[in-house]
Design a protein around this motif. Structure first.
Motif, PDB file in Angstrom:
ATOM      1  N   ASP A  62       0.450  -1.119  -8.876  1.00  0.00           N
ATOM      2  CA  ASP A  62       0.197  -2.327  -9.687  1.00  0.00           C
ATOM      3  C   ASP A  62       1.437  -2.715 -10.483  1.00  0.00           C
ATOM      4  O   ASP A  62       1.808  -3.881 -10.549  1.00  0.00           O
ATOM      5  CB  ASP A  62      -0.963  -2.084 -10.665  1.00  0.00           C
ATOM      6  N   ASP A  68      -2.066  -9.605  -1.198  1.00  0.00           N
ATOM      7  CA  ASP A  68      -2.475 -10.615  -2.189  1.00  0.00           C
ATOM      8  C   ASP A  68      -1.278 -11.331  -2.804  1.00  0.00           C
ATOM      9  O   ASP A  68      -1.400 -12.458  -3.262  1.00  0.00           O
ATOM     10  CB  ASP A  68      -3.294  -9.966  -3.311  1.00  0.00           C
ATOM     11  N   ARG A  69      -0.141 -10.654  -2.837  1.00  0.00           N
ATOM     12  CA  ARG A  69       1.032 -11.241  -3.512  1.00  0.00           C
ATOM     13  C   ARG A  69       2.188 -11.541  -2.557  1.00  0.00           C
ATOM     14  O   ARG A  69       3.274 -11.874  -2.992  1.00  0.00           O
ATOM     15  CB  ARG A  69       1.497 -10.301  -4.622  1.00  0.00           C
ATOM     16  N   ASN A  70       1.935 -11.366  -1.264  1.00  0.00           N
ATOM     17  CA  ASN A  70       2.957 -11.601  -0.232  1.00  0.00           C
ATOM     18  C   ASN A  70       4.264 -10.838  -0.504  1.00  0.00           C
ATOM     19  O   ASN A  70       5.357 -11.405  -0.524  1.00  0.00           O
ATOM     20  CB  ASN A  70       3.230 -13.103  -0.075  1.00  0.00           C
ATOM     21  N   ILE A  71       4.122  -9.535  -0.732  1.00  0.00           N
ATOM     22  CA  ILE A  71       5.288  -8.677  -1.020  1.00  0.00           C
ATOM     23  C   ILE A  71       5.632  -7.859   0.234  1.00  0.00           C
ATOM     24  O   ILE A  71       4.740  -7.294   0.854  1.00  0.00           O
ATOM     25  CB  ILE A  71       4.952  -7.720  -2.198  1.00  0.00           C
ATOM     26  N   ILE A 115       6.797  -9.527  -8.661  1.00  0.00           N
ATOM     27  CA  ILE A 115       6.382 -10.923  -8.888  1.00  0.00           C
ATOM     28  C   ILE A 115       7.247 -11.567  -9.978  1.00  0.00           C
ATOM     29  O   ILE A 115       7.598 -12.734  -9.914  1.00  0.00           O
ATOM     30  CB  ILE A 115       4.875 -10.979  -9.271  1.00  0.00           C
ATOM     31  N   ALA A 170       4.172  -4.126  -8.258  1.00  0.00           N
ATOM     32  CA  ALA A 170       3.846  -5.494  -7.830  1.00  0.00           C
ATOM     33  C   ALA A 170       4.159  -6.487  -8.943  1.00  0.00           C
ATOM     34  O   ALA A 170       4.717  -7.557  -8.712  1.00  0.00           O
ATOM     35  CB  ALA A 170       2.379  -5.572  -7.419  1.00  0.00           C
ATOM     36  N   CYS A 171       3.808  -6.101 -10.151  1.00  0.00           N
ATOM     37  CA  CYS A 171       4.052  -6.939 -11.317  1.00  0.00           C
ATOM     38  C   CYS A 171       5.541  -7.248 -11.491  1.00  0.00           C
ATOM     39  O   CYS A 171       5.943  -8.395 -11.670  1.00  0.00           O
ATOM     40  CB  CYS A 171       3.567  -6.129 -12.523  1.00  0.00           C
ATOM     41  N   VAL A 188      -2.570  -4.873  -2.140  1.00  0.00           N
ATOM     42  CA  VAL A 188      -1.845  -5.480  -3.271  1.00  0.00           C
ATOM     43  C   VAL A 188      -0.712  -6.364  -2.745  1.00  0.00           C
ATOM     44  O   VAL A 188      -0.509  -7.490  -3.202  1.00  0.00           O
ATOM     45  CB  VAL A 188      -1.305  -4.380  -4.223  1.00  0.00           C
ATOM     46  N   CYS A 189       0.034  -5.869  -1.757  1.00  0.00           N
ATOM     47  CA  CYS A 189       1.152  -6.643  -1.194  1.00  0.00           C
ATOM     48  C   CYS A 189       0.631  -7.873  -0.451  1.00  0.00           C
ATOM     49  O   CYS A 189       1.247  -8.932  -0.486  1.00  0.00           O
ATOM     50  CB  CYS A 189       1.994  -5.776  -0.266  1.00  0.00           C
TER      51      CYS A 189
END
Ligand SMILES: [Zn+2]
Length: 276
Positions: free
Chosen positions: A102, A147-150, A109, A105-106, A144-145
């Motif tokens: 998490d 959802d955030r396109n990482i 972003i 990811a933060c 997680v990736c």
């Protein structure tokens, strides 16, 4: 030395306690221009502050290297062996490593870093519980990736054809396959018919067979910046040295360079960090 406008090492661990900026300068001296800097798996922080401190250190190291004239990409995330660190500290590895995902990811972003990694499985045999837990952590990271396109970088054991197909199936349930890369791949892995992008360790033979496969790939050293073990790791200048070899051996070397140093990394990381 100038070999090409972009000579990219897709996976290095550089740290302040190692050769640090001297390693970066050595890379440049041989013609390197760009690198992806991943966390140095150190266990010098407390379990509760581990990821926060480790990520901020990696981001700072990457910025310092960038200031020496190298275009850097930064990769942060929980390393599969962190599991043992949290376990031996009496903490729940799943809880801590998911929080680590998490937080990574933060920061990604927010533009502090570029990719999630290296996540996946330990590179040596582990018992079923640890293997399954590692799978759960990987699935969480994929979600997680997604959802955030990482972009996500995998660390796993050496895999055969079926191993790749199994992990491809798992990835496809959670994320787009083209957003995932396997780092520290072997040259033979490239001939497997799964569609996972592979980053190959830059040995002479690996480079030759990867090029002859005509498939997409990336080159990396997985350089580990340790003063205490000189000569034990692949040297930091290996990717530029292999680029020199490519230049001297292949008539279409410009096309090869464009593909492995620009086109493929640009597509994966999704930003043009090559032109400083
Ligand atoms: Zn790794």
């Amino acid at each position: 030395m100038v070999l090409y406008r972009t000579v990219f090492d897709n996976f290095v661990h550089i740290r302040r306690a190692g050769y640090f900026l001297d390693a970066a300068r050595e890379f440049v001296k041989y013609g390197g221009t760009s690198m992806n800097i991943a966390n140095f798996p150190d266990y010098i922080y407390t379990p509760d502050s581990h990821y926060e401190k480790l990520y901020s250190e990696t981001v700072n190291v990457s910025r310092a290297v960038w200031k020496t004239g190298i275009n850097t990409v930064t990769t942060i995330g929980p390393y599969p062996l962190d599991y043992f660190y949290f376990q031996s500290a009496g903490k729940d590895p799943l809880e801590y490593m998911k929080k680590g995902i998490d937080l990574a990811a933060c920061l990604i972003i927010n533009g502090e870093a570029d990719a999630m990694g290296e996540v996946g499985y330990p590179h040596f045999p582990v018992d079923e519980k640890i293997y399954n837990d590692s799978g759960e952590i990987l699935k969480y990271a994929l979600d997680v990736c997604h959802d955030r396109n990482i972009p996500l970088i995998l660390h796993t054991e050496d895999m055969d054809k079926n191993g790749y197909l199994r992990i491809e199936e798992l990835i496809k349930k959670h994320y787009k396959i083209e957003r995932v890369m396997k780092h520290h791949a072997n040259a033979r892995d490239i001939s497997f018919n799964d569609s996972i992008l592979k980053s190959v360790v830059a040995s002479r033979n690996n480079v030759k067979s990867a090029i002859e496969s005509k498939k997409n790939f990336l080159l990396e050293t997985d350089y580990t910046d340790q003063k205490e073990k000189p000569g034990k790791v692949i040297p930091v200048f290996s990717v530029p040295k292999r680029a020199e070899m490519i230049k001297n051996s292949y008539i279409d070397y410009m096309e090869i360079f464009h593909k492995i140093f620009e086109e493929v990394p640009f597509r994966f990381y999704g930003k043009d960090f090559f032109n400083k």
